[in-house]
Design a protein around this motif. Structure first.
Motif, mmCIF file in Angstrom:
data_model
loop_
_atom_site.group_PDB
_atom_site.id
_atom_site.type_symbol
_atom_site.label_atom_id
_atom_site.label_comp_id
_atom_site.label_asym_id
_atom_site.label_seq_id
_atom_site.Cartn_x
_atom_site.Cartn_y
_atom_site.Cartn_z
ATOM 1 N N THR A 41 41.109 33.364 43.774
ATOM 2 C CA THR A 41 42.164 33.028 42.861
ATOM 3 C C THR A 41 42.009 34.301 41.675
ATOM 4 O OG1 THR A 41 40.871 31.624 41.560
ATOM 5 C CG2 THR A 41 42.309 30.612 43.173
ATOM 6 N N CYS A 60 45.480 32.475 48.243
ATOM 7 C CA CYS A 60 45.511 31.262 47.735
ATOM 8 C C CYS A 60 45.325 30.084 48.925
ATOM 9 C CB CYS A 60 46.949 31.056 46.905
ATOM 10 S SG CYS A 60 46.936 32.210 45.585
ATOM 11 N N ALA A 73 45.232 27.868 42.662
ATOM 12 C CA ALA A 73 45.608 28.539 44.021
ATOM 13 C C ALA A 73 47.259 28.083 44.078
ATOM 14 C CB ALA A 73 44.686 27.878 45.235
ATOM 15 N N ARG A 76 49.467 29.836 41.702
ATOM 16 C CA ARG A 76 49.318 31.531 41.969
ATOM 17 C C ARG A 76 50.210 31.811 43.282
ATOM 18 N NH1 ARG A 76 43.698 33.214 39.208
ATOM 19 N NH2 ARG A 76 44.692 32.946 37.070
ATOM 20 N N ARG A 77 49.943 30.814 44.142
ATOM 21 C CA ARG A 77 50.552 30.671 45.616
ATOM 22 C C ARG A 77 52.104 30.581 45.356
ATOM 23 N NH1 ARG A 77 49.562 26.918 50.862
ATOM 24 N NH2 ARG A 77 50.555 25.535 49.380
#
Length: 94
Positions: A41, A60, A73, A76-77
């Motif tokens: 991450t 991610c 994750a 951020r994805r």
């Protein structure tokens, strides 16, 4: 021990805005311990800052295979997907 040092150096680079260097440190960490979700991450964050959305998404995805409820994750994805969408939109008009 080396893992902790590398992770700490990577984190310091992030604080300094040196994302390319941080990616290198985190990648070294993963060679020592590929099961550490935090490193993925963290590296994903750096990839996002470097506009490397595909790489961020892959990191991610990897975390979510191990920990399917990792909020960082997921977040951020989502940012990576957003970046990929914007890029696609921008290149479509060319």
């Amino acid at each position: 021990e080396k893992f902790k040092t590398l992770k700490s150096e990577g984190n310091d680079f992030v604080k300094e805005g040196k994302y390319e260097e941080a990616v290198n440190k985190y990648s070294e960490c993963l060679k020592l311990n590929a099961k550490e979700c935090t490193i993925y991450t963290n590296r994903a964050l750096c990839y996002l800052k470097l506009y490397k959305y595909e790489e961020a998404k892959q990191d991610c995805d990897h975390v979510l295979q191990i920990e399917d409820s990792n909020t960082k994750a997921f977040y951020r994805r989502a940012l990576a997907y957003k970046g990929l969408q914007v890029r696609k939109k921008n290149t479509a008009g060319i």
